[in-house]
Scaffold this active site. Structure first.
Site, PDB file in Angstrom:
ATOM      1  N   ARG A 103       1.650 -12.253  -1.985  1.00 48.04           N
ATOM      2  CA  ARG A 103       0.328 -12.571  -1.445  1.00 48.04           C
ATOM      3  C   ARG A 103      -0.420 -13.544  -2.349  1.00 48.04           C
ATOM      4  NH1 ARG A 103      -1.573  -9.639   3.406  1.00 48.04           N
ATOM      5  NH2 ARG A 103      -0.022  -7.997   3.729  1.00 48.04           N
ATOM      6  N   SER A 109       1.121  -7.082  11.079  1.00 49.25           N
ATOM      7  CA  SER A 109       1.731  -8.059  10.183  1.00 49.25           C
ATOM      8  C   SER A 109       2.883  -8.782  10.871  1.00 49.25           C
ATOM      9  CB  SER A 109       2.243  -7.360   8.917  1.00 49.25           C
ATOM     10  OG  SER A 109       2.817  -8.283   8.038  1.00 49.25           O
ATOM     11  N   LYS A 111      -1.545 -13.457  13.255  1.00 46.55           N
ATOM     12  CA  LYS A 111      -3.005 -13.263  13.220  1.00 46.55           C
ATOM     13  C   LYS A 111      -3.698 -14.332  12.360  1.00 46.55           C
ATOM     14  CE  LYS A 111      -4.006  -9.298  11.427  1.00 46.55           C
ATOM     15  NZ  LYS A 111      -4.649  -9.366  10.103  1.00 46.55           N
ATOM     16  N   THR A 112      -3.199 -14.535  11.151  1.00 48.31           N
ATOM     17  CA  THR A 112      -3.803 -15.516  10.252  1.00 48.31           C
ATOM     18  C   THR A 112      -3.529 -16.938  10.721  1.00 48.31           C
ATOM     19  OG1 THR A 112      -3.661 -14.018   8.362  1.00 48.31           O
ATOM     20  CG2 THR A 112      -3.875 -16.351   7.868  1.00 48.31           C
ATOM     21  N   LYS A 165      -8.587  -2.303   1.095  1.00 49.60           N
ATOM     22  CA  LYS A 165      -8.384  -1.411   2.227  1.00 49.60           C
ATOM     23  C   LYS A 165      -9.173  -0.105   2.071  1.00 49.60           C
ATOM     24  CE  LYS A 165      -5.910  -3.992   4.867  1.00 49.60           C
ATOM     25  NZ  LYS A 165      -6.597  -4.654   6.006  1.00 49.60           N
ATOM     26  N   ASP A 203      -9.044 -11.051   8.460  1.00 50.20           N
ATOM     27  CA  ASP A 203      -8.468  -9.699   8.422  1.00 50.20           C
ATOM     28  C   ASP A 203      -9.373  -8.564   8.904  1.00 50.20           C
ATOM     29  OD1 ASP A 203      -6.155  -8.144   7.783  1.00 50.20           O
ATOM     30  OD2 ASP A 203      -7.177  -7.393   6.018  1.00 50.20           O
ATOM     31  N   ARG A 257       0.827  -1.208   0.000  1.00 53.05           N
ATOM     32  CA  ARG A 257       0.000   0.000   0.000  1.00 53.05           C
ATOM     33  C   ARG A 257       0.863   1.259   0.000  1.00 53.05           C
ATOM     34  NH1 ARG A 257      -1.559   0.806   4.342  1.00 53.05           N
ATOM     35  NH2 ARG A 257      -0.607  -0.905   5.503  1.00 53.05           N
ATOM     36  N   HIS A 307      -9.566  -4.423  12.675  1.00 55.60           N
ATOM     37  CA  HIS A 307      -8.526  -5.068  11.862  1.00 55.60           C
ATOM     38  C   HIS A 307      -8.073  -6.300  12.631  1.00 55.60           C
ATOM     39  CE1 HIS A 307      -4.281  -4.957   9.950  1.00 55.60           C
ATOM     40  NE2 HIS A 307      -5.121  -5.576   9.151  1.00 55.60           N
TER      41      HIS A 307
END
Length: 541
Positions: free
Chosen positions: A327, A242, A246-247, A205, A261, A65, A224
């Site tokens: 990704r 990141s 989390k994932t 986003k 997410d 981003r 988030h």
């Protein structure tokens, strides 16, 4: 072809491209599915086919981003609503020029359009119409947002419209921006314009940023975070920046995945904003993350900036020559254990993940509501030497609400919403260190064993850890369990894992000071009990 382009696909003929102001388009392909979009992407040489049926696209210089190139229209509606210290501003007149130039640039082009939902809760979802220049971008956003039934498309009228034109180059002098890249948001007219970036994550986003603006007014908490569900209909939320897990940690075979997410929390519980996953592929392995790996081998998945062998077309997830931010984007139903509804009941547990590269935080701590708000507003993790040029040792990173780039409102708005929800639903809150133990990155530490983290999380989510005996951490003040079955006792006492106790004390005090310095910007926006939840040197031995 005048103002009436060739329209292909199913859409609301009474609310087409002309209603947005498009002129002289060559064609619009509406709501195409994966097969047709894949054909278009390959025929237009936007992407390559790789083994298993996925397509791989590169995004050029933008492999992530561009937060400094995002601007919000500053007008009467947003003047006192937007956190301007964190968000760039443009005037209404500047946006009007940008919009007109975008529409002019689109003339003669073949565009792709998707009519989608942001939000699994029908009461609070947003209808997001996304026009794209690239076919693979249309497939990406179709994967990532929620897809209406075909019968819903004939009457679809968008709440939010996004126009994504990577070939458009902004002019700082004319448009009030800082470079050729621009993400311009008008919250009064519900329009987002994305130019001169092929990074597909900007689209998703942008929807998240819009929801972060509109939902708090409805007392809905946008988050988030990843989330999964328990057998009793409750849920667990995992906040984290990141690299904190989390994932990985929310993908639990025993708990259905709600999403990885973005979620909302409202009167009916939590709901996924999205209908897909956008997983990092760096060092992805079949053994460590089998469900995500399996999704990479399916038709309909998109690789973004992932290297592959040009002959065998086999992806190489250990090759980060393009970027470490490679990704893959796929529909959430590619995950076998995913929730079909994207909704679940109110959470019993909130987990805030941090990768402490200093090695002084315990592997888990129980937080009071005030402490939870303090650590939510802090949004702490740590960068590791080698991940950025010139970084010699660990460096503290504070991204408020675990997602500062997507927060148009002041962090206290989200913090107060979260605190009220925690209190109303009696949620247990945990701070989990997935970083280092036995020392920091620069002082001989090792990464927190994943088996320890999973064991502690299991105990937290099944309710047994809340009944454990706790001690007060002498530096941070929060409660730390004294023992947990199946976990070595010393690992719960960070100082005991260090050989050099004096070095531990100095490192801990240094991190406490970083927390204090960072929180000064929020001190005037929170209640006294949240300020009192700050770590204090007077507590430290």
């Amino acid at each position: 072809m005048g103002n009436h382009p060739a329209n292909v696909g199913v859409y609301n003929a009474n609310f087409g491209a002309e209603q947005f102001g498009f002129r002289n388009l060559a064609s619009v392909s509406w709501n195409l599915e994966a097969a047709a979009l894949t054909e278009h992407a390959l025929a237009r040489k936007e992407a390559h086919l790789v083994r298993g049926g996925a397509i791989a696209a590169d995004t050029g210089i933008h492999t992530g981003r561009s937060p400094k190139d995002k601007f919000i229209v500053r007008d009467e509606a947003t003047e006192n609503e937007v956190w301007w210290d964190n968000n760039g501003a443009i005037t209404r007149a500047q946006f009007d020029v940008i919009l007109e130039d975008f529409l002019k640039h689109a003339e003669g082009k073949d565009l792709f359009a998707q009519d989608l939902y942001g939000g699994a809760d029908p009461t609070h979802r947003v209808k997001a119409r996304v026009f794209t220049e690239y076919a693979w971008h249309s497939l990406f956003i179709r994967n990532l947002l929620r897809r209406p039934e075909e019968g819903e498309l004939s009457g679809y009228v968008p709440d939010l419209t996004i126009l994504d034109l990577p070939s458009f180059k902004a002019d700082p002098a004319r448009h009030g921006c800082r470079s050729e890249t621009i993400i311009a948001c008008d919250f009064s007219r519900n329009i987002v314009l994305i130019g001169s970036s092929s990074y597909a994550g900007e689209m998703k986003k942008s929807v998240f940023t819009y929801l972060n603006y509109v939902l708090p007014k409805k007392k809905i908490m946008p988050m988030h975070c990843s989330a999964n569900a328990g057998d009793d209909g409750s849920s667990a939320i995992f906040f984290g920046l990141s690299g904190t897990g989390k994932t990985t940690l929310s993908n639990d075979p025993a708990r259905p995945l709600i999403g990885d997410d973005e979620h909302g929390w409202g009167p009916n519980g939590i709901f996924n904003f999205e209908g897909g996953c956008y997983a990092k592929t760096i060092r992805l392995s079949r053994e460590a993350e089998p469900e995500i790996y399996a999704a990479t081998e399916r038709f309909g998945t998109i690789f973004e900036n992932v290297a592959f062998d040009p002959l065998t077309r086999i992806p190489d997830f250990d090759d980060f020559s393009k970027t470490e931010n490679g990704r893959c984007a796929y529909p959430i139903d590619f995950i076998a254990n995913a929730s079909t509804t994207g909704r679940s009941g109110h959470p019993k547990n909130i987990v805030m993940l941090t990768a402490d590269a200093f090695g002084v935080l315990p592997p888990i701590a129980k937080l009071t509501p005030a402490e939870a708000m303090y650590h939510f507003l802090s949004g702490y993790t740590a960068k590791v030497a080698g991940t950025e040029k010139g970084l010699k040792g660990p460096e503290a990173t504070f991204s408020t609400c675990f997602g500062a780039p997507f927060m148009p409102r002041h962090p206290s708005v989200y913090g107060n919403l979260l605190r009220d929800l925690i209190a109303r639903h009696h949620v247990d809150c945990w701070l989990v260190n997935t970083g280092w133990t036995g020392g920091g990155v620069a002082t001989g530490g090792r990464r927190m064993p994943i088996r320890v983290t999973r064991r502690l999380l299991t105990a937290a989510l099944d309710g047994s850890l809340a009944r454990a005996d706790f001690r007060r951490d002498p530096y941070f003040g929060f409660a730390v369990p004294t023992s947990v079955p199946g976990v070595e006792p010393h690992i719960l006492y960070p100082v005991k894992t260090w050989q050099n106790k004096a070095e531990f004390a100095e490192t801990a005090k240094r991190l406490v000071a970083m927390f204090q310095e960072n929180f000064k910007r929020f001190a005037d926006h929170v209640d006294a009990d949240v300020r009192a939840a700050e770590p204090h040197m007077s507590i430290a031995a």
